[in-house]
Scaffold this motif. Structure first.
Motif, PDB file in Angstrom:
ATOM      1  N   GLY A 144       0.784  -1.223   0.000  1.00 34.06           N
ATOM      2  CA  GLY A 144       0.000   0.000   0.000  1.00 34.06           C
ATOM      3  C   GLY A 144       0.817   1.276   0.000  1.00 34.06           C
ATOM      4  N   VAL A 145       2.096   1.181  -0.371  1.00 36.92           N
ATOM      5  CA  VAL A 145       2.934   2.378  -0.443  1.00 36.92           C
ATOM      6  C   VAL A 145       2.571   3.135  -1.724  1.00 36.92           C
ATOM      7  CG1 VAL A 145       5.295   3.282  -0.531  1.00 36.92           C
ATOM      8  CG2 VAL A 145       4.797   1.199   0.780  1.00 36.92           C
ATOM      9  N   PRO A 146       2.226   4.415  -1.633  1.00 33.63           N
ATOM     10  CA  PRO A 146       1.900   5.166  -2.855  1.00 33.63           C
ATOM     11  C   PRO A 146       3.059   5.152  -3.846  1.00 33.63           C
ATOM     12  CG  PRO A 146       1.293   6.412  -0.890  1.00 33.63           C
ATOM     13  CD  PRO A 146       2.100   5.234  -0.418  1.00 33.63           C
ATOM     14  N   SER A 147       2.729   5.068  -5.106  1.00 34.40           N
ATOM     15  CA  SER A 147       3.774   4.982  -6.140  1.00 34.40           C
ATOM     16  C   SER A 147       4.718   6.172  -6.112  1.00 34.40           C
ATOM     17  CB  SER A 147       3.124   4.878  -7.526  1.00 34.40           C
ATOM     18  OG  SER A 147       2.401   3.681  -7.637  1.00 34.40           O
ATOM     19  N   ASP A 148       4.219   7.349  -5.710  1.00 35.65           N
ATOM     20  CA  ASP A 148       5.086   8.523  -5.706  1.00 35.65           C
ATOM     21  C   ASP A 148       6.027   8.560  -4.497  1.00 35.65           C
ATOM     22  OD1 ASP A 148       3.306   9.153  -3.694  1.00 35.65           O
ATOM     23  OD2 ASP A 148       2.535  10.976  -4.647  1.00 35.65           O
ATOM     24  N   ARG A 149       5.916   7.559  -3.628  1.00 36.66           N
ATOM     25  CA  ARG A 149       6.861   7.423  -2.520  1.00 36.66           C
ATOM     26  C   ARG A 149       7.868   6.307  -2.776  1.00 36.66           C
ATOM     27  NH1 ARG A 149       3.999   5.960   2.572  1.00 36.66           N
ATOM     28  NH2 ARG A 149       5.925   4.882   3.138  1.00 36.66           N
ATOM     29  N   ILE A 150       7.804   5.712  -3.965  1.00 38.95           N
ATOM     30  CA  ILE A 150       8.683   4.604  -4.327  1.00 38.95           C
ATOM     31  C   ILE A 150       9.586   5.042  -5.469  1.00 38.95           C
ATOM     32  CG2 ILE A 150       8.820   2.179  -5.002  1.00 38.95           C
ATOM     33  CD1 ILE A 150       5.855   1.911  -4.192  1.00 38.95           C
ATOM     34  N   ASP A 151      10.890   4.908  -5.289  1.00 36.56           N
ATOM     35  CA  ASP A 151      11.867   5.305  -6.305  1.00 36.56           C
ATOM     36  C   ASP A 151      12.514   4.063  -6.917  1.00 36.56           C
ATOM     37  OD1 ASP A 151      12.104   8.394  -5.821  1.00 36.56           O
ATOM     38  OD2 ASP A 151      12.168   7.475  -3.831  1.00 36.56           O
ATOM     39  N   VAL A 152      12.431   3.930  -8.235  1.00 35.82           N
ATOM     40  CA  VAL A 152      13.065   2.807  -8.930  1.00 35.82           C
ATOM     41  C   VAL A 152      14.494   3.203  -9.304  1.00 35.82           C
ATOM     42  CG1 VAL A 152      12.994   1.288 -10.931  1.00 35.82           C
ATOM     43  CG2 VAL A 152      10.861   1.991  -9.817  1.00 35.82           C
ATOM     44  N   ILE A 153      15.455   2.512  -8.720  1.00 35.49           N
ATOM     45  CA  ILE A 153      16.871   2.767  -9.000  1.00 35.49           C
ATOM     46  C   ILE A 153      17.524   1.422  -9.305  1.00 35.49           C
ATOM     47  CG2 ILE A 153      19.030   3.721  -8.136  1.00 35.49           C
ATOM     48  CD1 ILE A 153      17.421   5.415  -6.181  1.00 35.49           C
ATOM     49  N   PRO A 154      17.837   1.144 -10.560  1.00 35.41           N
ATOM     50  CA  PRO A 154      18.394  -0.167 -10.900  1.00 35.41           C
ATOM     51  C   PRO A 154      19.793  -0.374 -10.346  1.00 35.41           C
ATOM     52  CG  PRO A 154      18.472   1.298 -12.797  1.00 35.41           C
ATOM     53  CD  PRO A 154      17.688   2.018 -11.740  1.00 35.41           C
ATOM     54  N   LEU A 155      20.151  -1.640 -10.245  1.00 38.55           N
ATOM     55  CA  LEU A 155      21.498  -2.012  -9.842  1.00 38.55           C
ATOM     56  C   LEU A 155      22.436  -1.878 -11.036  1.00 38.55           C
ATOM     57  CD1 LEU A 155      20.657  -5.264  -7.823  1.00 38.55           C
ATOM     58  CD2 LEU A 155      20.572  -2.881  -7.072  1.00 38.55           C
ATOM     59  N   ALA A 156      23.684  -2.252 -10.827  1.00 44.96           N
ATOM     60  CA  ALA A 156      24.670  -2.267 -11.907  1.00 44.96           C
ATOM     61  C   ALA A 156      25.446  -3.578 -11.814  1.00 44.96           C
ATOM     62  CB  ALA A 156      25.614  -1.075 -11.797  1.00 44.96           C
ATOM     63  N   GLY A 157      26.081  -3.959 -12.889  1.00 42.92           N
ATOM     64  CA  GLY A 157      26.848  -5.201 -12.896  1.00 42.92           C
ATOM     65  C   GLY A 157      28.330  -4.942 -13.063  1.00 42.92           C
ATOM     66  N   GLU A 158      29.099  -5.841 -12.547  1.00 43.22           N
ATOM     67  CA  GLU A 158      30.542  -5.767 -12.721  1.00 43.22           C
ATOM     68  C   GLU A 158      31.047  -7.165 -13.034  1.00 43.22           C
ATOM     69  OE1 GLU A 158      34.566  -4.569 -10.207  1.00 43.22           O
ATOM     70  OE2 GLU A 158      32.618  -3.789  -9.603  1.00 43.22           O
ATOM     71  N   ALA A 159      31.738  -7.326 -14.144  1.00 39.77           N
ATOM     72  CA  ALA A 159      32.214  -8.644 -14.548  1.00 39.77           C
ATOM     73  C   ALA A 159      33.197  -9.192 -13.522  1.00 39.77           C
ATOM     74  CB  ALA A 159      32.896  -8.557 -15.915  1.00 39.77           C
ATOM     75  N   PRO A 160      33.182 -10.496 -13.290  1.00 45.54           N
ATOM     76  CA  PRO A 160      34.194 -11.091 -12.421  1.00 45.54           C
ATOM     77  C   PRO A 160      35.595 -10.788 -12.950  1.00 45.54           C
ATOM     78  CG  PRO A 160      32.460 -12.672 -12.922  1.00 45.54           C
ATOM     79  CD  PRO A 160      32.231 -11.487 -13.817  1.00 45.54           C
ATOM     80  N   LYS A 161      36.544 -10.707 -12.070  1.00 43.52           N
ATOM     81  CA  LYS A 161      37.929 -10.421 -12.464  1.00 43.52           C
ATOM     82  C   LYS A 161      38.553 -11.627 -13.145  1.00 43.52           C
ATOM     83  CE  LYS A 161      38.906  -6.945  -8.897  1.00 43.52           C
ATOM     84  NZ  LYS A 161      37.499  -6.760  -8.522  1.00 43.52           N
ATOM     85  N   ASN A 162      39.485 -11.335 -14.054  1.00 41.43           N
ATOM     86  CA  ASN A 162      40.319 -12.352 -14.718  1.00 41.43           C
ATOM     87  C   ASN A 162      39.542 -13.267 -15.658  1.00 41.43           C
ATOM     88  OD1 ASN A 162      42.649 -11.463 -13.234  1.00 41.43           O
ATOM     89  ND2 ASN A 162      41.888 -12.623 -11.473  1.00 41.43           N
ATOM     90  N   VAL A 163      38.456 -12.764 -16.229  1.00 42.92           N
ATOM     91  CA  VAL A 163      37.734 -13.534 -17.248  1.00 42.92           C
ATOM     92  C   VAL A 163      38.417 -13.333 -18.589  1.00 42.92           C
ATOM     93  CG1 VAL A 163      35.544 -13.758 -18.500  1.00 42.92           C
ATOM     94  CG2 VAL A 163      35.552 -13.379 -16.017  1.00 42.92           C
ATOM     95  N   ASP A 164      38.633 -14.423 -19.320  1.00 39.40           N
ATOM     96  CA  ASP A 164      39.262 -14.372 -20.642  1.00 39.40           C
ATOM     97  C   ASP A 164      38.342 -15.057 -21.644  1.00 39.40           C
ATOM     98  OD1 ASP A 164      40.812 -14.425 -22.890  1.00 39.40           O
ATOM     99  OD2 ASP A 164      42.526 -15.453 -21.982  1.00 39.40           O
ATOM    100  N   ARG A 165      37.543 -14.271 -22.340  1.00 35.17           N
ATOM    101  CA  ARG A 165      36.562 -14.840 -23.251  1.00 35.17           C
ATOM    102  C   ARG A 165      37.177 -15.415 -24.517  1.00 35.17           C
ATOM    103  NH1 ARG A 165      32.533 -17.154 -22.321  1.00 35.17           N
ATOM    104  NH2 ARG A 165      31.340 -16.417 -24.116  1.00 35.17           N
TER     105      ARG A 165
END
Length: 350
Positions: A144-165
Motif C-alpha cells: 500500500g505504499v503510494p507509487s510517488d513514494r517509491i523510487d526505482v533505481i536499478p542495480l549495476a553489474g561488474e564482470a568477475p575479475k580475470n575472465v578471458d573470453r
C-alpha cells in the motif's frame, strides 16, 4: 543484497560532499573486510546467522542505535527496516516474492513474519527504494505504499575479475547457471531442456550455488543426465572466472525475480544471456538477451541448441550485451540514491 550494499556505499563514498556514514553491522559482518565502507563501523552485536534474531534487530535495535548516534537519516538496504524511527528512514526493498509467489518460498514458517515486518518497515519509511518497475508495482499493490513514494533505481553489474573470453568454447558447448536452489529459480527446466537435445548436440550444463544435498540431483539421475550436468556448491573467484571464460552462455530460467544482477555481470564479461521471458528480465536484458517461456522446456531446448551452434548469434549477443551493461553503473545508482536521501531529509524538515 550484499553486493548492492557494498557497491552502493563504495560509490557513495566516491561522491563529493560532506556526508558522514555510519555502518551498523552484524556480529559476523564486523569480522569481514569492510574497507569499502566510506565511514565508521558500529558493531550491533547481533548475529546475522539466525533470520529471526537479525530481523528483530532491524525492527527494534537500528532505531536505538540511530538515536544514540544522533543521525539525520537511516538507510536500511536489505528489505527489512525499523518499525519506528525519530528521523526519516529510507528502505530499499528488492522484491516482493514472499507476497507474489509464496508457493515458491522454501521457508513457509518465515513467510508470514516477513510479510508483517515488510509492512511495518514500509509504513515507517519516508521513501522506499526498489530496483525494478516490477517490484515498484508490487510494493504498491501488497504494502500500500503510494507509487510517488517509491523510487526505482536499478542495480549495476561488474564482470568477475580475470575472465578471458578468448577461451569461450574451449571445453565444448557449456551453459552456465548460478544461484541458490529456491523453487522460483526453476533450474529443473534447464536440466529437462538439455535432456531433450540429441546427445551429439547436447551442451554441458554447470549449475553452481548449491548447499549440502543438492535437490536437483534426483532429477539429474532420473533423466540419466549425470554425464552432462554438473551441480556445484558455492565456488571461489578463480572458478567463477574460469567458468565465465569457457562458457557459451549464461541461462536463467526463473519464474520470478526482483532484478537480475547475474545478467548484467555476464553481459559485462561478454557472456551471452538466455533469460526467462518475465518482465524484470526484459527490463534488465533489453534487446541484448534472448528469451524463452520458463514453462516451455522444448522452447528452451531450441534456444540452447541455437546458441551452441551459431557463432554469429553469439557474437551479436556479446556485442549487444556489452553495450547494454554499460547503461547500468554504480555511479548512477549512488547518485540517484543520494537524491532520495536528500528528498527524505527535505520532506522531514518541511
Amino acid at each position: 543484497m550484499e553486493t548492492y550494499t557494498r557497491e552502493l556505499y563504495r560509490a557513495l563514498g566516491a561522491m563529493p560532499g560532506d556526508w558522514e556514514y555510519i555502518g551498523y553491522v552484524s556480529k559476523e559482518g564486523a569480522d569481514l573486510d569492510l574497507s569499502w565502507f566510506p565511514g565508521r563501523i558500529g558493531e550491533s552485536g547481533i548475529s546475522g546467522e539466525n533470520r529471526f534474531i537479525w530481523a528483530w534487530g532491524e525492527l527494534s535495535q537500528v532505531a536505538r542505535a540511530a538515536r544514540r548516534e544522533k543521525v539525520d537519516l537511516v538507510h536500511s538496504p536489505a528489505t527489512l527496516g525499523p518499525r519506528r524511527t525519530a528521523m526519516p528512514t529510507v528502505v530499499t526493498m528488492h522484491d516482493m516474492l514472499y507476497w507474489s509467489h509464496p508457493e515458491l518460498m522454501t521457508t513457509p514458517l518465515y513467510t508470514a513474519p516477513v510479510k508483517w515486518m515488510e509492512r511495518k518497515a514500509a509504513a515507517n519509511a519516508a521513501r522506499v527504494v526498489t530496483i525494478s518497475p516490477t517490484s515498484q508495482r508490487e510494493i504498491n499493490k501488497y504494502l500500500g505504499v503510494p507509487s510517488d513514494r517509491i523510487d526505482v533505481i536499478p542495480l549495476a553489474g561488474e564482470a568477475p575479475k580475470n575472465v578471458d573470453r578468448r577461451l569461450a568454447g574451449s571445453e565444448g558447448p557449456l551453459i552456465l547457471a548460478m544461484g541458490n536452489r529456491r523453487p522460483h529459480k526453476n533450474w529443473g527446466a534447464l536440466i529437462r531442456a538439455a535432456a531433450l537435445i540429441p546427445a551429439l548436440q547436447r551442451p554441458r550444463i554447470v549449475i553452481t550455488g548449491g548447499r549440502g544435498d543438492d535437490p536437483l540431483a534426483p532429477l539429474v539421475q532420473s533423466l540419466g543426465m549425470g554425464e552432462w550436468v554438473e551441480l556445484k556448491g558455492w565456488i571461489d573467484d578463480a572458478e567463477v572466472a574460469r567458468l565465465y571464460s569457457v562458457a557459451t552462455a549464461l541461462a536463467i530460467p526463473s519464474f520470478a525475480e526482483g532484478f537480475s544482477l547475474p545478467t548484467l555481470e555476464a553481459m559485462e564479461a561478454g557472456l551471452p544471456a538466455l533469460l526467462s521471458d518475465i518482465e524484470v528480465h526484459r527490463y534488465v536484458g533489453g534487446d541484448a538477451a534472448r528469451y524463452f517461456d520458463p514453462s516451455d522446456d522444448q522452447a528452451l531446448a531450441g534456444l540452447l541448441t541455437e546458441v551452441c551452434t551459431d557463432p554469429g548469434l553469439v557474437a551479436d549477443m556479446t556485442e549487444a550485451g556489452l553495450a547494454r551493461a554499460r547503461e547500468f553503473t554504480w555511479a548512477r545508482t549512488a547518485r540517484d540514491t543520494r537524491a532520495v536521501f536528500e528528498e527524505a531529509l527535505l520532506t522531514s524538515r518541511s
